[in-house]
Design a protein around this motif. Structure first.
Motif, PDB file in Angstrom:
ATOM      1  N   GLU A  99       5.685   1.870   7.645  1.00  0.00           N
ATOM      2  CA  GLU A  99       6.607   2.987   7.891  1.00  0.00           C
ATOM      3  C   GLU A  99       6.170   4.207   7.091  1.00  0.00           C
ATOM      4  OE1 GLU A  99      10.732   2.498   7.967  1.00  0.00           O
ATOM      5  OE2 GLU A  99      10.696   0.471   8.796  1.00  0.00           O
ATOM      6  N   PRO A 100       6.529   5.376   7.583  1.00  0.00           N
ATOM      7  CA  PRO A 100       6.166   6.590   6.847  1.00  0.00           C
ATOM      8  C   PRO A 100       6.854   6.634   5.486  1.00  0.00           C
ATOM      9  CG  PRO A 100       6.922   7.095   9.066  1.00  0.00           C
ATOM     10  CD  PRO A 100       7.228   5.665   8.831  1.00  0.00           C
ATOM     11  N   SER A 101       6.158   7.190   4.517  1.00  0.00           N
ATOM     12  CA  SER A 101       6.739   7.326   3.174  1.00  0.00           C
ATOM     13  C   SER A 101       7.593   8.586   3.135  1.00  0.00           C
ATOM     14  CB  SER A 101       5.633   7.404   2.121  1.00  0.00           C
ATOM     15  OG  SER A 101       4.771   6.317   2.240  1.00  0.00           O
ATOM     16  N   MET A 111      13.131   4.236  -2.197  1.00  0.00           N
ATOM     17  CA  MET A 111      12.387   3.924  -0.974  1.00  0.00           C
ATOM     18  C   MET A 111      11.806   2.506  -1.045  1.00  0.00           C
ATOM     19  SD  MET A 111       9.145   6.008   0.619  1.00  0.00           S
ATOM     20  CE  MET A 111       7.956   5.409  -0.543  1.00  0.00           C
ATOM     21  N   LEU A 112      11.231   2.188  -2.189  1.00  0.00           N
ATOM     22  CA  LEU A 112      10.662   0.836  -2.359  1.00  0.00           C
ATOM     23  C   LEU A 112      11.758  -0.224  -2.268  1.00  0.00           C
ATOM     24  CD1 LEU A 112       7.972   1.022  -5.188  1.00  0.00           C
ATOM     25  CD2 LEU A 112       7.644   0.360  -2.813  1.00  0.00           C
ATOM     26  N   LYS A 156      11.442  10.073   9.063  1.00  0.00           N
ATOM     27  CA  LYS A 156      10.357  10.930   9.560  1.00  0.00           C
ATOM     28  C   LYS A 156      10.779  11.677  10.825  1.00  0.00           C
ATOM     29  CE  LYS A 156       5.488  11.221  10.368  1.00  0.00           C
ATOM     30  NZ  LYS A 156       4.239  10.538  10.648  1.00  0.00           N
ATOM     31  N   LYS A 157      11.618  11.033  11.613  1.00  0.00           N
ATOM     32  CA  LYS A 157      12.107  11.709  12.818  1.00  0.00           C
ATOM     33  C   LYS A 157      12.906  12.958  12.439  1.00  0.00           C
ATOM     34  CE  LYS A 157      12.576   7.612  15.737  1.00  0.00           C
ATOM     35  NZ  LYS A 157      13.563   6.607  16.199  1.00  0.00           N
ATOM     36  N   ASP A 185       0.884  -1.165   0.000  1.00  0.00           N
ATOM     37  CA  ASP A 185       0.000   0.000   0.000  1.00  0.00           C
ATOM     38  C   ASP A 185       0.918   1.209   0.000  1.00  0.00           C
ATOM     39  OD1 ASP A 185      -1.821   1.999   0.366  1.00  0.00           O
ATOM     40  OD2 ASP A 185      -2.352   1.448   2.424  1.00  0.00           O
ATOM     41  N   LEU A 186       1.163   1.707  -1.200  1.00  0.00           N
ATOM     42  CA  LEU A 186       2.109   2.815  -1.366  1.00  0.00           C
ATOM     43  C   LEU A 186       1.354   4.111  -1.124  1.00  0.00           C
ATOM     44  CD1 LEU A 186       5.071   3.301  -2.183  1.00  0.00           C
ATOM     45  CD2 LEU A 186       4.320   3.408  -4.546  1.00  0.00           C
ATOM     46  N   GLY A 187       1.296   4.480   0.140  1.00  0.00           N
ATOM     47  CA  GLY A 187       0.478   5.638   0.497  1.00  0.00           C
ATOM     48  C   GLY A 187       1.292   6.913   0.577  1.00  0.00           C
ATOM     49  N   THR A 188       0.565   8.005   0.590  1.00  0.00           N
ATOM     50  CA  THR A 188       1.229   9.300   0.688  1.00  0.00           C
ATOM     51  C   THR A 188       1.896   9.463   2.049  1.00  0.00           C
ATOM     52  OG1 THR A 188      -0.546  10.123  -0.687  1.00  0.00           O
ATOM     53  CG2 THR A 188       0.846  11.758   0.343  1.00  0.00           C
ATOM     54  N   ALA A 189       1.201   9.022   3.075  1.00  0.00           N
ATOM     55  CA  ALA A 189       1.727   9.189   4.425  1.00  0.00           C
ATOM     56  C   ALA A 189       2.518   7.959   4.868  1.00  0.00           C
ATOM     57  CB  ALA A 189       0.583   9.445   5.393  1.00  0.00           C
TER      58      ALA A 189
END
Lengths: 348, 372
Positions: A35-37, A91-92, A61-62, A16-20
């Motif tokens: 994990e965050p994108s 990222m993927l 994200k941190k 699920d390649l989401g925005t968030a």
């Protein structure tokens, strides 16, 4: 051929390649990554210098909003589609490698990626190419509302209408499904990120204080509400006062956040109303009887179901674990790939 | 909004039984045996449950329905009020309280229970846990058609294939039967002994000799006509063969014209003409087969299919003949010969070996006309 051999050492995954957030469901193991994108990119020797990945996911994200000059944090997905192709690919690649951590050979899995129903052919192709670039042996694309419905446990094969509202980080997808297909679908570019932006704008406008994305998200999670509740929740927030230029502390309550979220919430409700208007009457009656199923991370916003229920007069049901519905739905389809034909789901 | 249970006739009985059970409810202790739950292992989904088990499901005494009803009553709400607050159909709420979940997907039931719990200010988790005890199965991901319908389609598909196969086989059988019957009706003797009356028919110009015969027997007055008619075919024959062997043609034309020209055919005339083409060995046959009669001998060194038709297009010999077989035929020329395995057959026409080589095709067959 070589990829096929490598495939023997890989587990098929649904993404699920989401925005968030990016979620990965691994065949036979369930959700293995959430994990965050977000990707942190280091750029040495000034502009035009070599770039390298500093961190991906939670670590990145941190760093969001807290990076030095030579490191930038990027959210490669925007509005549910790829905004930065190369970074998405990296990222993927990182995520696929991470879920195959203990493998000797480079993973080459079959990958099912869930895409927004409003994604254009170019955007779909970008997602597909990106997955191939990340090492996928074969890529399947499945529409998010279908995956969300499957993940939520809605029976799709019946000749009964079901409405799914998937509110993600970048987009909200509303779809009416019947007989394994989408009867109506609409994608609006409103999601959790829009809520955050609305909170930031509200605070700047009403308090003259600038807050970051991470703070806005924390406010949303803590006191965010879509409908007036019985109790008033409060949160203390720190931000930079625009007039004085120094950090200031102030208190926000749930009613203020409700006010801040009015515009994006109205957009989502309008999309649902439009969907109900456009739905054929028989299916509309089914939806009115059974209700609307809410999925996606933003379905966890307090009282959102209540708001939609009151605005539409239709029961609203929040799916179990709404954040992972899409990835789980994709995973179920993935598990069926070898068992039986799933061409009835119109995958690409 | 229609109540869901109205959609399933099998559930109508549930209501009746449920009402009766409600009366004795107060007599039962609260610790009554919990209703039997569905067994997921039985392989039946909730929709597959027989109607007989429905009353037990709908006893209204089990969880979470009972807890829901108690919570609602404690909040001082009737079903209609609570249903209105959460925009749920009243019938659906009553089904929830009576533990009638058969027609509702589990995902929806859990959502309804959560909505009710939130509205009533109670924790929904115990209700969800109690509902899970019912063991209703999550919907399967499958094609639209039900398995039984798919099975029917598959069976129907197979039936069509079988039907088509039978039809093709039947047609083939019919064809073979018709072909063999045709062969029988034409007579498949190794030797077709034509009588003398047929002899003129084998001559070129089929119509003319027949007319001639009829004119001889029925209308003697028409004799001039009959005498005149053969002129045309004989002329045609003469013209047709002029290109190749003009001398022979002239002789043949004379030979053909002579037997028909006189009203009373004289046996001496054909007999006089016949010996010309036919050699001496069969003087008796020559009399019987005047004109172009010939002796054809077929010797088989391999099994072969063979068909020989004489000048009248009648089958003289047909069938499969084996190695070592020998057939001797008397027939009128020109004859049509078809050999299935030409390499295994040797022909002798009037004592002379007939060279098959030029007629053998790539598939070992040979089709040719035998002429003098």
């Amino acid at each position: 051929m070589f990829k096929r051999l490598l495939g023997l050492f890989s587990n098929d995954i649904s993404i699920d390649l989401g925005t968030a957030n990016t979620l990965i469901y691994m065949r036979g193991q369930g959700i293995v990554l959430n994990e965050p994108s977000v990707v942190a990119i280091r750029q040495d020797r000034g502009p035009g210098g070599p770039r390298s990945i500093e961190a991906v996911g939670i670590e990145a994200k941190k760093m969001l909003g807290r990076t030095p000059e030579h490191v930038v944090t990027v959210r490669p997905m925007k509005d549910g589609v790829i905004a930065d192709f190369t970074t998405t690919e990296k990222m993927l690649q990182y995520f696929i490698k991470k879920v195959h951590e203990r493998r000797i050979f480079r993973p080459s899995p079959r990958v099912l990626v869930c895409v927004p129903c409003g994604a254009t052919q170019v955007e779909r192709r970008a997602i597909r190419e990106s997955a191939f670039g990340a090492g996928a042996r074969k890529v399947y694309l499945l529409q998010e509302p279908v995956a969300a419905a499957i993940g939520a446990g809605i029976p799709l094969d019946e000749a009964v209408g079901s409405m799914v509202l998937d509110i993600g980080g970048g987009t909200s997808e509303v779809a009416v499904l019947s007989m394994n297909g989408i009867v109506y679908s609409e994608s609006v570019r409103i999601g959790g990120d829009t809520f955050d932006e609305a909170i930031m704008a509200y605070v700047r406008r009403n308090y003259g204080v600038l807050i970051g994305e991470a703070t806005a998200e924390r406010i949303k999670h803590t006191v965010g509400s879509a409908y007036p509740g019985k109790e008033l929740l409060e949160i203390e927030v720190k931000g930079r006062n625009l007039a004085e230029g120094v950090p200031r502390s102030f208190t926000l309550n749930s009613n203020e956040i409700l006010e801040a979220l009015q515009d994006p919430l109205y957009g989502i409700v309008s999309a649902v109303r439009t969907a109900l208007e456009q739905t054929p009457p028989e299916l509309g009656a089914d939806v009115a009887e059974r209700g609307i199923v809410l999925t996606g991370g933003s379905a966890l916003l307090q009282q959102l179901d209540r708001l939609i229920m009151e605005e539409t007069g239709i029961p609203v049901v929040i799916a179990d674990d709404p954040l992972t519905c899409v990835a789980r739905g994709g995973g179920r389809v993935l598990e069926m790939l070898d068992e039986k034909r799933v061409d009835f789901l119109s995958m690409e | 909004m229609s109540e869901p249970r109205d959609k399933e006739p099998g559930l109508g009985r549930v209501d009746e039984v449920d009402d009766s059970v409600t009366h004795v409810e107060s007599l039962r202790p609260e610790t009554a045996d919990p209703e039997p739950s569905f067994s997921a292992a039985s392989g039946l989904t909730s929709r597959d449950q027989p109607a007989a088990s429905a009353p037990e499901q709908g006893s209204g005494e089990g969880e979470p329905g009972a807890s829901l009803r108690r919570a609602r009553e404690a909040a001082g709400l009737d079903t209609a009020s609570l249903a209105r607050r959460i925009h749920l159909g009243r019938g659906t709420l009553e089904d929830l309280e009576a533990n009638r979940f058969q027609h509702m997907p589990p995902a929806y039931v859990r959502g309804y229970l959560r909505s009710c719990a939130r509205e009533l200010g109670v924790n929904a988790d115990p209700w969800i846990a109690a509902f899970e005890q019912h063991g209703l199965m999550e919907p399967e991901l499958r094609a639209v058609a039900t398995p039984s319908a798919r099975g029917r389609q598959r069976r129907r598909g197979r039936g069509i294939y079988w039907l088509a196969l039978l039809l093709v086989l039947g047609l083939l059988g019919l064809g073979v039967y018709a072909w063999t019957e045709r062969g029988d009706s034409l007579g498949l003797p190794a030797l077709n002994l034509g009588d003398t009356r047929e002899a003129p028919r084998s001559e070129p110009g089929d119509e003319a000799p027949a007319d001639t015969v009829s004119s001889e027997t029925e209308t003697p007055a028409a004799a001039p006509e009959a005498a005149a008619e053969p002129e045309a075919p004989s002329e045609q024959e003469a013209e047709a063969s002029t290109d190749t062997v003009p001398a022979d043609a002239r002789v043949a034309a004379e030979a053909l014209a002579e037997p028909v020209a006189p009203p009373q055919p004289e046996p001496a005339e054909p007999a006089r003409v016949a010996p010309e083409p036919v050699e001496a060995p069969a003087p008796a046959d020559t009399a019987a087969h005047p004109g172009t009669g010939a002796t054809l001998v077929l010797e088989f060194s391999e099994t072969s299919w063979v068909e020989v038709r004489d000048a009248a297009d009648e089958v003289v010999l047909t069938g499969v003949l084996s190695q070592g077989d020998r057939e001797e035929l008397r027939l009128e020329l020109p004859a049509r010969v078809v050999l299935g395995n030409a390499a295994g057959v040797s022909l002798n026409l009037d004592g002379e070996a007939f060279d098959l080589e030029p007629h053998v095709r790539s598939d070992r067959t040979a089709r040719f006309d035998l002429e003098r």
